[in-house]
Design an enzyme around this catalytic site. Structure first.
Site, PDB file in Angstrom:
ATOM      1  N   ARG A 176      35.552   5.807   5.349  1.00 28.79           N
ATOM      2  CA  ARG A 176      36.684   4.981   5.921  1.00 28.79           C
ATOM      3  C   ARG A 176      36.780   3.742   5.237  1.00 28.79           C
ATOM      4  NH1 ARG A 176      37.375   4.627  12.047  1.00 28.79           N
ATOM      5  NH2 ARG A 176      39.443   3.709  11.508  1.00 28.79           N
TER       6      ARG A 176
ATOM      7  N   HIS B 158      38.903  -3.210  19.683  1.00 22.86           N
ATOM      8  CA  HIS B 158      37.924  -1.920  19.235  1.00 22.86           C
ATOM      9  C   HIS B 158      36.954  -2.392  18.148  1.00 22.86           C
ATOM     10  CE1 HIS B 158      41.253   0.938  21.186  1.00 22.86           C
ATOM     11  NE2 HIS B 158      40.344   0.337  22.036  1.00 22.86           N
TER      12      HIS B 158
ATOM     13  N   VAL C 106      57.837   5.223  14.828  1.00 20.98           N
ATOM     14  CA  VAL C 106      58.863   6.118  14.109  1.00 20.98           C
ATOM     15  C   VAL C 106      59.029   7.153  15.336  1.00 20.98           C
ATOM     16  CG1 VAL C 106      57.564   5.891  11.952  1.00 20.98           C
ATOM     17  CG2 VAL C 106      56.615   7.558  13.606  1.00 20.98           C
TER      18      VAL C 106
ATOM     19  N   CYS D 163      17.397  -7.621  19.608  1.00 22.40           N
ATOM     20  CA  CYS D 163      17.415  -8.262  18.299  1.00 22.40           C
ATOM     21  C   CYS D 163      18.655  -8.963  18.136  1.00 22.40           C
ATOM     22  CB  CYS D 163      17.226  -6.934  17.173  1.00 22.40           C
ATOM     23  SG  CYS D 163      17.555  -7.719  15.705  1.00 22.40           S
TER      24      CYS D 163
ATOM     25  N   ASP E 206      40.824  -2.353  10.902  1.00 24.70           N
ATOM     26  CA  ASP E 206      40.902  -2.359   9.349  1.00 24.70           C
ATOM     27  C   ASP E 206      40.565  -3.691   8.661  1.00 24.70           C
ATOM     28  OD1 ASP E 206      43.959  -1.124   9.721  1.00 24.70           O
ATOM     29  OD2 ASP E 206      43.441  -3.181   9.533  1.00 24.70           O
TER      30      ASP E 206
ATOM     31  N   ASN F 270      43.260  -1.843  16.100  1.00 20.97           N
ATOM     32  CA  ASN F 270      42.639  -1.502  14.500  1.00 20.97           C
ATOM     33  C   ASN F 270      41.480  -2.158  14.101  1.00 20.97           C
ATOM     34  OD1 ASN F 270      45.171   0.040  14.712  1.00 20.97           O
ATOM     35  ND2 ASN F 270      46.338  -1.622  13.345  1.00 20.97           N
TER      36      ASN F 270
ATOM     37  N   THR G  19      51.622   2.286  18.083  1.00 22.23           N
ATOM     38  CA  THR G  19      50.552   2.775  18.871  1.00 22.23           C
ATOM     39  C   THR G  19      50.863   4.061  19.965  1.00 22.23           C
ATOM     40  OG1 THR G  19      48.709   2.367  20.407  1.00 22.23           O
ATOM     41  CG2 THR G  19      50.698   1.158  20.653  1.00 22.23           C
ATOM     42  N   SER G  20      50.302   4.848  19.774  1.00 22.47           N
ATOM     43  CA  SER G  20      50.573   6.312  20.934  1.00 22.47           C
ATOM     44  C   SER G  20      50.288   5.871  22.179  1.00 22.47           C
ATOM     45  CB  SER G  20      49.497   7.404  20.486  1.00 22.47           C
ATOM     46  OG  SER G  20      48.439   6.967  20.613  1.00 22.47           O
TER      47      SER G  20
ATOM     48  N   CYS H 154      22.754  -4.568  14.867  1.00 17.59           N
ATOM     49  CA  CYS H 154      21.560  -3.927  15.127  1.00 17.59           C
ATOM     50  C   CYS H 154      21.709  -3.054  16.570  1.00 17.59           C
ATOM     51  CB  CYS H 154      20.413  -4.855  15.300  1.00 17.59           C
ATOM     52  SG  CYS H 154      18.767  -4.153  15.377  1.00 17.59           S
TER      53      CYS H 154
HETATM   54  N1  APR Z   1      55.208   2.597  11.754  1.00 14.03           N
HETATM   55  C1  APR Z   1      55.052   2.710  12.879  1.00 14.03           C
HETATM   56  N2  APR Z   1      54.487   3.524  13.756  1.00 14.03           N
HETATM   57  C2  APR Z   1      53.808   4.419  13.030  1.00 14.03           C
HETATM   58  C3  APR Z   1      53.952   4.730  11.799  1.00 14.03           C
HETATM   59  C4  APR Z   1      54.717   3.753  10.998  1.00 14.03           C
HETATM   60  N3  APR Z   1      54.618   3.857   9.586  1.00 14.03           N
HETATM   61  N4  APR Z   1      53.320   6.032  11.316  1.00 14.03           N
HETATM   62  C5  APR Z   1      52.918   6.104  12.803  1.00 14.03           C
HETATM   63  N5  APR Z   1      53.238   5.508  13.635  1.00 14.03           N
HETATM   64  C6  APR Z   1      52.923   5.459  15.010  1.00 14.03           C
HETATM   65  C7  APR Z   1      52.674   6.972  15.592  1.00 14.03           C
HETATM   66  O1  APR Z   1      54.109   7.652  15.987  1.00 14.03           O
HETATM   67  C8  APR Z   1      51.766   6.999  16.711  1.00 14.03           C
HETATM   68  O2  APR Z   1      52.621   6.724  17.913  1.00 14.03           O
HETATM   69  O3  APR Z   1      51.605   4.911  15.314  1.00 14.03           O
HETATM   70  C9  APR Z   1      50.887   5.904  16.480  1.00 14.03           C
HETATM   71  C10 APR Z   1      49.483   5.969  16.100  1.00 14.03           C
HETATM   72  O4  APR Z   1      49.042   6.499  17.188  1.00 14.03           O
HETATM   73  P1  APR Z   1      47.351   6.800  17.193  1.00 14.03           P
HETATM   74  O5  APR Z   1      46.848   7.490  15.937  1.00 14.03           O
HETATM   75  O6  APR Z   1      46.991   7.382  18.454  1.00 14.03           O
HETATM   76  O7  APR Z   1      46.753   5.340  16.899  1.00 14.03           O
HETATM   77  P2  APR Z   1      46.519   4.240  18.032  1.00 14.03           P
HETATM   78  O8  APR Z   1      47.527   4.272  19.100  1.00 14.03           O
HETATM   79  O9  APR Z   1      46.160   2.793  17.557  1.00 14.03           O
HETATM   80  O10 APR Z   1      45.018   4.889  18.814  1.00 14.03           O
HETATM   81  C11 APR Z   1      44.368   3.964  19.642  1.00 14.03           C
HETATM   82  O11 APR Z   1      42.617   5.449  19.633  1.00 14.03           O
HETATM   83  O12 APR Z   1      40.847   6.849  18.512  1.00 14.03           O
HETATM   84  C12 APR Z   1      41.146   5.603  18.937  1.00 14.03           C
HETATM   85  O13 APR Z   1      40.067   3.599  18.485  1.00 14.03           O
HETATM   86  C13 APR Z   1      40.938   4.668  18.224  1.00 14.03           C
HETATM   87  O14 APR Z   1      42.173   2.271  17.946  1.00 14.03           O
HETATM   88  C14 APR Z   1      42.403   3.840  18.040  1.00 14.03           C
HETATM   89  C15 APR Z   1      42.807   4.196  19.654  1.00 14.03           C
HETATM   90 ZN    ZN Z   2      17.342  -5.764  14.643  1.00 14.40          ZN
END
Ligand code: APR
Ligand code: ZN
Length: 252
Positions: free
Chosen positions: A74, A123, A220, A136, A108, A106, A194-195, A131
């Site tokens: 990643r 997150h 989306v 430590c 990233d 995120n 975000t979902s 560590c």
């Molecule tokens: N523009 C806007 N929304 C988008 C796009 C885009 N180009 N592409 C995808 N999406 C939306 C999807 O429809 C979905 O609702 O982004 C969302 C992504 O959802 P997840 O993959 O569940 O990501 P997230 O909500 O950030 O997950 C939360 O789950 O696994 C853990 O730690 C991880 O931080 C993460 C957390």
């Molecule tokens: Zn250490």
């Protein structure tokens, strides 16, 4: 662009102009157009990998090498990406004093690379290691994956782990407290990509709503947040956010 999106963008821009304190809450969807895979939905990471095998403390305990191989993959992938117009639009809104804070799920680092300053990483960050030995406390920012997998702490020799929050782990308390304060100050939150299924992070927009604030959502497709959203801007973050910024008089 559809009539209805145009109309909704106008509504959203007016709400933002009237708001006193705007924050943003983002998830993996805002980085999708940069090429960073999301977790859920079509082609999401959790379709290919089992979270319990690579994103839990037990998984790391069981097989640190396997977990580190996934994070190395990643890190290498994210290192090749760059912020997209969605990240840049939010950074411009912060520069213009419109957005006061970005609370992100995120890891990233793309918000910071886009120029956003006040970013709360609920997150953690894939660009930090720490560590595992609680007495430590060694932690470091890294620019590339560790040479040896799994890496060792230079101070005490214990294992180093990614400084991210795994399932079943608490969020970093100072960051969470600050995020709750920001949600308490906010009378409008722009929720992007975000979902809305992972708690407690997904509480943040609902906290804003709870004390009478407005939720503007960019996605989306509908999410768990949509039912509470005052405006739903259906579309890609990299397309919709620059248009919203333009409606607010900003050039992206
Ligand atoms: N523009 C806007 N929304 C988008 C796009 C885009 N180009 N592409 C995808 N999406 C939306 C999807 O429809 C979905 O609702 O982004 C969302 C992504 O959802 P997840 O993959 O569940 O990501 P997230 O909500 O950030 O997950 C939360 O789950 O696994 C853990 O730690 C991880 O931080 C993460 C957390
Ligand atoms: Zn250490």
């Amino acid at each position: 662009m559809s009539e209805s999106l145009e109309r909704e963008l106008d509504r959203a821009a007016k709400m933002i102009e009237r708001a006193e304190y705007v924050i943003a809450f983002t998830g993996a969807g805002i980085s999708a157009e940069s090429g960073v895979p999301t977790f859920r939905g079509k082609g999401g990471l959790w379709e290919k990998y089992k979270p319990e095998e690579i994103a839990t403390p037990e998984a790391f305990e069981r097989d640190p090498r396997r977990v580190w191989e996934w994070y190395k993959w990643r890190m290498e992938l994210i290192a090749k990406t760059k912020p997209n117009p969605g990240h840049i639009a939010l950074a411009r809104m912060e520069e213009a004093g419109i957005v006061k804070a970005i609370i992100t799920q995120n890891v990233d680092g793309l918000h910071q690379r886009a120029g956003s300053k006040n970013v709360l990483e609920l997150h953690g960050s894939i660009w930090r290691v720490r560590c595992v030995n609680p007495s430590c406390g060694y932690r470091a920012t890294v620019r590339e994956p560790p040479k040896e997998i799994p890496p060792r702490c230079p101070r005490c020799g214990s294992l180093l782990r990614p400084d991210v929050v795994w399932f079943g782990e608490p969020l970093p308390s100072r960051v969470w407290e600050q995020a709750v304060i920001e949600a308490g100050n906010a009378d409008l939150v722009i929720v992007v990509g975000t979902s809305g299924v992972v708690m407690p992070a997904a509480m943040i927009p609902l906290l804003v709503k709870q004390h009478g604030g407005v939720i503007i959502e960019v996605n989306v497709e509908p999410s768990n947040i949509t039912v509470s959203a005052d405006v739903f801007l259906k579309g890609k973050a990299g397309v919709v956010l620059p248009k919203l910024a333009e409606k607010l008089g900003l050039k992206i």
